[in-house]
Motif scaffolding. Structure first.
Motif, short mmCIF file in Angstrom:
data_model
loop_
_atom_site.label_atom_id
_atom_site.label_comp_id
_atom_site.label_asym_id
_atom_site.label_seq_id
_atom_site.Cartn_x
_atom_site.Cartn_y
_atom_site.Cartn_z
N UNK A 1 75.45 -73.04 -0.67
CA UNK A 1 75.91 -71.73 -0.17
C UNK A 1 75.10 -70.61 -0.82
N UNK B 1 80.82 -67.08 -2.37
CA UNK B 1 81.19 -66.59 -1.03
C UNK B 1 81.13 -65.08 -0.97
N UNK B 2 81.63 -64.41 -2.00
CA UNK B 2 81.61 -62.95 -1.94
C UNK B 2 80.18 -62.44 -2.05
N UNK C 1 88.87 -57.49 -4.10
CA UNK C 1 88.26 -56.53 -5.03
C UNK C 1 88.59 -55.12 -4.55
N UNK D 1 77.68 -63.58 -0.74
CA UNK D 1 77.02 -63.68 0.56
C UNK D 1 77.02 -62.37 1.32
N UNK D 2 78.09 -61.60 1.17
CA UNK D 2 78.19 -60.40 2.00
C UNK D 2 77.80 -59.13 1.24
N UNK D 3 77.18 -59.27 0.08
CA UNK D 3 76.80 -58.09 -0.69
C UNK D 3 75.45 -57.54 -0.23
N UNK E 1 87.49 -62.62 1.07
CA UNK E 1 87.71 -62.58 -0.38
C UNK E 1 87.34 -61.22 -0.96
N UNK E 2 86.40 -60.58 -0.31
CA UNK E 2 85.92 -59.31 -0.80
C UNK E 2 87.06 -58.28 -0.88
N UNK F 1 84.52 -68.36 -5.27
CA UNK F 1 84.68 -66.92 -5.07
C UNK F 1 83.35 -66.21 -5.30
N UNK G 1 81.54 -57.41 -11.41
CA UNK G 1 80.72 -56.76 -10.37
C UNK G 1 80.65 -55.26 -10.55
N UNK H 1 78.19 -61.02 -8.70
CA UNK H 1 78.94 -62.16 -8.16
C UNK H 1 78.22 -63.47 -8.45
N UNK I 1 84.62 -66.07 5.16
CA UNK I 1 85.43 -66.29 3.95
C UNK I 1 85.08 -65.25 2.90
N UNK I 2 83.78 -65.05 2.73
CA UNK I 2 83.30 -64.10 1.73
C UNK I 2 83.85 -62.72 2.01
N UNK I 3 83.80 -62.31 3.29
CA UNK I 3 84.30 -60.98 3.64
C UNK I 3 85.79 -60.88 3.36
N UNK J 1 75.19 -55.74 -7.51
CA UNK J 1 76.52 -56.28 -7.25
C UNK J 1 76.41 -57.75 -6.85
N UNK K 1 81.12 -69.31 6.20
CA UNK K 1 81.09 -68.92 4.78
C UNK K 1 81.15 -67.41 4.64
N UNK K 2 80.42 -66.75 5.51
CA UNK K 2 80.34 -65.29 5.48
C UNK K 2 81.72 -64.69 5.73
#
Lengths: 611, 476
Positions: B417, B288-289, A582, B291-293, A578-579, B285, B230, B302, A574-576, B298, A571-572
């Motif tokens: 998630x 998942x995004x 932006x 998750x890495x913030x 998708x990031x 979206x 965001x 999300x 994917x998240x990275x 921010x 998941x992480x």
């Protein structure tokens, strides 16, 4: 707002107030809690009079509705709940007044009263329940506050252990109750009592559900084989033992069976189970009480034994007698506990062989304790005699002769251990120096004893033949009491007197040779070790559970965590990815919006079949 | 079209909540001009009074059903409930920032806030395309200024992006409306529906519907129209971000609930499907995004996008119960998100940063706030017994009942998630100690801010334990 909800809400309010201000107010907290209870008690009396005049109330609120499934919450007032309201509020009130003296100087007294208030509220909620969801919730509620109060002195290792044990053991029974609830919902489609009772469930199904419910009752009411938590629960402050572990919470199991009686009657096998378990419990606990040397432990085993009697009564079909015994017991047992509390307060010990000759020093305590003892032993005209006798007569009349005989034997044992206690503690000469400075407890403690003593003397009369069994008629329409069986009455009375006589000979004179109860005796060892039940549970349940827990831990750490971390990692990533969309450029964002619009347009036109 | 208004027949009662807000926004603006610098701090309290007064008057007309000004403005329960949620959340923001430096003149700040609230309220009551457009612009224009009010590079950049993208979406929205007017010659929702009934569907109608989806989708920050969110949540001053996270979306959802089933009834399968697609895209979206913030605001931005996804499930279902579930979830989400932003504000007020690592040891600095934050996080995940659980339960149950089981499954998986990043916040607060040498002292919080957070926490618990308290009011 209806007065019935006020009865319930006042202790809740007292709890909320004391949680916030209890620490600051200290001993003044008691006024809030006691004040709330006085009003609740007065209103309960009003409710009882209302029901005696033929009234019946049921109020329901919708708590949450999920489609067609509605969770309701209600206040049911009928004969059974009205009686319980009065019993719960009066005992709670007296115990709270007594505690004002007993808990004097305790640092956390505000929290103590908060817990007592909320316990009482949970108990009232339970009593009021018109449906099983509410009863289950309140059931857990009383469990939680019982846990908190047993472990009130949690600095003591034994107290916190006892609290945990009580919680776990009763939870074991609740498992059955919970499964029973699910099963009932599947079969009946509702958990409202009146709807369930109006149905005609198949006999085997009804019996199964009833027995599962009874599992819960076995845990809560400390019946064999789940009785092991109650003696340990005596680690709690003595007023707590009086309220929760003699009069109210432990009676909840009996109440559940009484409340669900129509369900049990649909599957009569379940009543046989109730009767047998009740009889085993009554007899077994009475035998253990013979050898216990801690004043509260003796009373704890006697409570278990008396709860067994109640179950026995319900099981043999003497419904009114079982409930009657619940009521009388709720007066004389707290009396004995509070009396024991008064004694402990005076001599700072719980060992009966540290006491002796206290009768002269503590007149009120000893006289009221004697009244309680006579009620427990079953000597007329004290309260316990009438109700216990009804149960025995019911067992006899329904043809359960074995149960009847064991019931009579238990009368003998009860009379013996009760008067063993009384003779050792209050008569004879002081043993050791614990009692040197003993003196009567202050009025705030002796007043509740006198009031309870009055009821222990008289409460039975309303269900006696002198009053045409008025109580039974009130509580059970259709379950009319049997005609008085004077043969049974006489027998149980004589047997009780014999028990007292033996106790007198053993502890007041030297008539009985000491080798009658030799300490090397196999039976004596068996009883002192409480039939080795705790040891049995330790090796049969706790040791294997630890082994399973270790295996589960290993599985969890290696397999489950691995899988979870794997999913999280994916998941992480994917998240990275998708990031990166932006980008921070407005032009890109606008482009994405337009792309989104176009994609949706194509999709919509396809869906609508326009091209 | 009747262009004259018979003023004597207007039921002014229906407009009282809006009139009160309008009145107070002007009073506050004048206060900025005429009050001395020292007495301007009263303006926050005045704003709060205005919001509460408006709420009271709203309660007075709660069950009123009325359409005024030749069908421009209509009042119904949906509009009233969403307005109430808007007013309550905004009042909580105002209460929270009473003792906080809002970085611009108090009068400017609070009057802009009230103007935006007014626009949102009109959006919720729009029954006409023209009214809807004007109301929407009234909502967003003050938000652009508020976003820029910090006067830092980041704040200005966020505001500019917000403004440019907002303009683009407004243009698309307006174009969609023009198309619709061209097709029907009407601007009133009900009249449009009347004209369209019985005619074959034209591609231009679908295009118009989708352009309006883009315009309103921008307001509610649905993927792929979410890009501003965001940046704005991170870049704008925290009081502004708190307001934007909760209230204004009420207008977007109210407009969609009023417009689509009525005016676009003939293409219902298309827009229901579009909302389902947007729901999935937003959930996936957003979560998942997130998750890495590492920046908490921010992350919350999300998370807001993801929650728009959950809310869109209620629109994809396209049933009355679906909309009601949406409204309930909107309340539940707004409270938790607002609470989280206010906690961030409390930290920032004491000079702490807004990164996840700055939450280390928070549970010892401010135990009650940490507890509240943990409850908000659990509610956002949807853990019982907090409000978020009940909200998700109702939404996903509606999806299942409408044969959108797959959508419910996507929603539940996304909740799982989302646990990943919400729990990180809790872990930081409770399990991670602040870096060595840093003293862990009790943190001071201004009383109004603390009160606001506590009220929200209580609401999140009560709505979770006893949802009927609210459901019976909205007659779900």
């Amino acid at each position: 707002m209806n007065y019935l909800s006020i009865i319930l809400l006042l202790p809740v309010l007292s709890f909320l107030v004391l949680v916030v201000f209890g620490k600051k107010w200290g001993e003044k907290s008691a006024y809030v809690s006691i004040g709330a209870m006085v009003v609740s008690f007065a209103l309960s009396i009003y409710a009882l009079l209302f029901v005696m005049g033929g009234g019946h109330t049921e109020i329901t609120f919708t708590w949450a509705s999920i489609g067609s499934f509605k969770l309701t919450f209600g206040l049911l007032l009928d004969a059974l709940s009205a009686m319980m309201l009065v019993v719960v509020t009066i005992v709670s009130l007296l115990v709270q007044i007594f505690s004002f003296g007993y808990m004097h100087g305790d640092k956390r007294i505000g929290w103590f009263y908060a817990c007592l208030s909320m316990f009482t509220a949970s108990m009232l909620l339970l009593v009021y329940s018109p449906n099983y969801v509410q009863i289950y919730m309140a059931w857990e509620g009383v469990g939680v506050f019982s846990y908190l109060l047993i472990g009130f002195w949690f600095e003591k290792r034994s107290a916190s252990d006892a609290a945990k044990k009580a919680f776990m053991v009763t939870r074991f029974g609740d498992l059955g109750f919970g499964v029973g609830l699910v099963l009932l919902y599947i079969v009946a489609g509702t958990l409202d009592m009146d709807k369930v009772f109006a149905m005609h469930l198949p006999e085997a199904t009804a019996a199964l559900i009833a027995i599962l419910f009874f599992c819960g009752a076995v845990g809560k009411s400390a019946q064999f084989p789940l009785h092991v938590w109650l003696p340990d629960a005596m680690e709690g402050p003595t007023p707590v033992s009086a309220l929760i572990h003699s009069a109210t919470m432990v009676a909840a199991g009996v109440y559940l069976v009484a409340r669900s009686y129509p369900l049990f009657e649909m599957g009569p096998v379940s009543l046989e189970v109730v009767a047998i378990i009740g009889t085993i419990t009554a007899f077994m606990a009475a035998t253990i009480a013979l050898t216990a040397t801690d004043i509260k432990k003796v009373l704890a085993y006697s409570t278990i034994s008396q709860l067994g009697y109640m179950m026995m009564g319900l099981g043999v079909g003497a419904y009114a007698a079982g409930v009657f015994h619940l009521m009388t017991h709720a007066f004389f047992k707290p009396l004995l506990f509070l009396g024991a509390g008064s004694v402990i307060h005076a001599v700072h010990s719980q060992e009966i062989f540290d006491m002796g000759g206290l009768g002269k020093k503590m007149k009120i305590t000893s006289i009221t304790f004697l009244i309680g003892g006579l009620a427990l032993a079953g000597i007329p005209p004290f309260a316990g005699f009438w109700s216990k006798d009804e149960i025995l007569a019911g067992a006899f009349a329904s043809g359960h002769i074995t149960i009847f005989i064991f019931g009579l034997l238990t009368v003998l044992l009860t009379a013996f251990y009760t008067f063993r206690l009384i003779f050792i503690v209050f008569f004879g000469k002081p043993r050791g120096h614990h009692g040197d400075h003993a003196h009567e407890s202050p009025a705030v403690m002796s007043m509740p004893l006198i009031i309870l003593g009055f009821f222990a003397l008289t409460a039975g009369l309303i269900g006696s033949p002198f009053a045409q069994n008025a109580f039974q008629g009130f509580i059970a329409h259709g379950h009319e009491a049997e005609a008085p069986n004077y043969m049974v009455m006489g027998a149980s009375c004589i047997i009780a007197l014999i028990g007292i006589g033996f106790a007198y000979m053993k502890y007041m004179t030297n008539v009985l040779p000491s080798n009658v109860i030799s300490k090397d005796n196999f039976f004596y060892k068996l009883l002192v070790n409480k039939y080795y039940m705790d040891e049995f549970y330790y090796y049969a349940l706790i040791v294997p559970t630890h082994a399973v827990a270790r295996a589960a831990l290993a599985f969890d750490q290696k397999v489950v965590d691995g899988a979870v971390n794997g999913v999280a990692w994916v998941s992480m990533q994917f998240g990275k990815g998708l990031r990166h969309i932006q980008t921070g450029y407005v032009q890109n964002y606008a482009l994405y919006m337009v792309i989104g619009l176009v994609v949706l347009l194509i999709w919509s036109i396809k869906i609508l079949g326009l091209f | 079209m009747n262009l004259t208004i018979n003023w004597s027949q207007v039921n002014w009662l229906a407009l009282t909540p809006e009139m009160i807000i309008l009145g107070f926004s002007i009073i506050v603006l004048l206060g900025e001009l005429f009050l001395s610098k020292t007495s301007k701090h009263m303006l926050g309290a005045v704003t709060l009074v205005g919001l509460v007064a408006s709420l009271v008057s709203l309660g007075y007309i709660w069950n009123l059903q009325a359409t005024e000004f030749n069908g421009m403005f209509s009042v119904d329960l949906t509009a009233n409930v969403l307005k109430a949620i808007l007013l309550v959340t905004t009042a909580l923001v105002v209460l929270g920032v009473l003792k906080v430096n809002v970085l611009m003149g108090e009068g400017e700040f609070f009057s802009l806030l009230l103007f935006s609230v007014l626009g949102t309220m009109f959006m919720a009551s729009s029954a006409d395309l023209i009214m809807l457009f004007i109301a929407l612009e009234l909502t967003v224009l003050p938000s652009y200024i508020l976003t820029a009010s910090k006067k830092t590079r980041q704040s200005t950049e966020a505001a500019l992006k917000y403004f440019l993208l907002g303009m683009i979406s407004s243009v698309i929205l307006l174009y969609g409306m023009t198309l619709l007017f061209g097709l029907t010659g009407e601007t009133n929702f009900a009249a449009i529906a009347g004209k369209l009934a019985g005619h074959p569907i034209q591609p231009a109608l679908v295009a118009s519907m989708l352009m309006i989806v883009v315009g309103l989708g921008f307001k509610i920050a649905a993927v792929p129209f979410h890009f501003w969110a965001p940046d704005v949540y991170e870049g704008s001053p925290i009081p502004v971000a708190s307001y934007l996270a909760a209230g204004p979306k009420a207008g977007g959802f109210a407009a969609i609930i009023h417009l689509f089933p009525l005016a676009f009834g003939v293409v219902a399968p298309a827009w229901a499907g579009v909302f389902a697609i947007l729901a999935v895209a937003s959930m996936v979206v957003g979560n998942l995004v997130a998750l890495s913030q590492t920046h908490v605001r921010r992350l919350l931005g999300y998370s807001a996008v993801a929650h728009t996804g959950y809310l869109l499930v209620g629109l994809a279902v396209a049933t009355k119960l679906g909309y009601a579930s949406l409204i309930f979830y909107f309340l539940v989400y707004s409270l938790a998100a607002l609470g989280a932003f206010l906690v961030v504000l409390a930290l920032a007020e004491r000079g702490f940063g807004e990164n996840l690592k700055d939450f280390a040891g928070f549970s010892r600095r401010a135990p009650m706030l940490a507890l509240a934050m943990a409850i908000f996080m659990f509610s956002l995940v949807g853990v019982p017994p907090f409000a978020g659980f009940m909200g998700k339960l109702y939404l996903f149950r509606e999806a299942v009942r409408s044969d959108l089981i797959w959508l419910a499954i996507v929603g539940v998986l996304n909740s799982v998630i989302s646990f990943g990043y919400y729990v990180t916040v809790i872990r930081q607060m409770y399990l991670v100690s602040p870096s060595e040498g840093e003293a862990v002292a009790r943190m001071q919080v201004s009383k109004p801010l603390f009160a606001s957070i506590m009220i929200i926490m209580a609401a999140v618990i009560v709505l979770g334990v006893y949802p009927n308290a609210f459901l019976s009011i909205i007659k779900l």
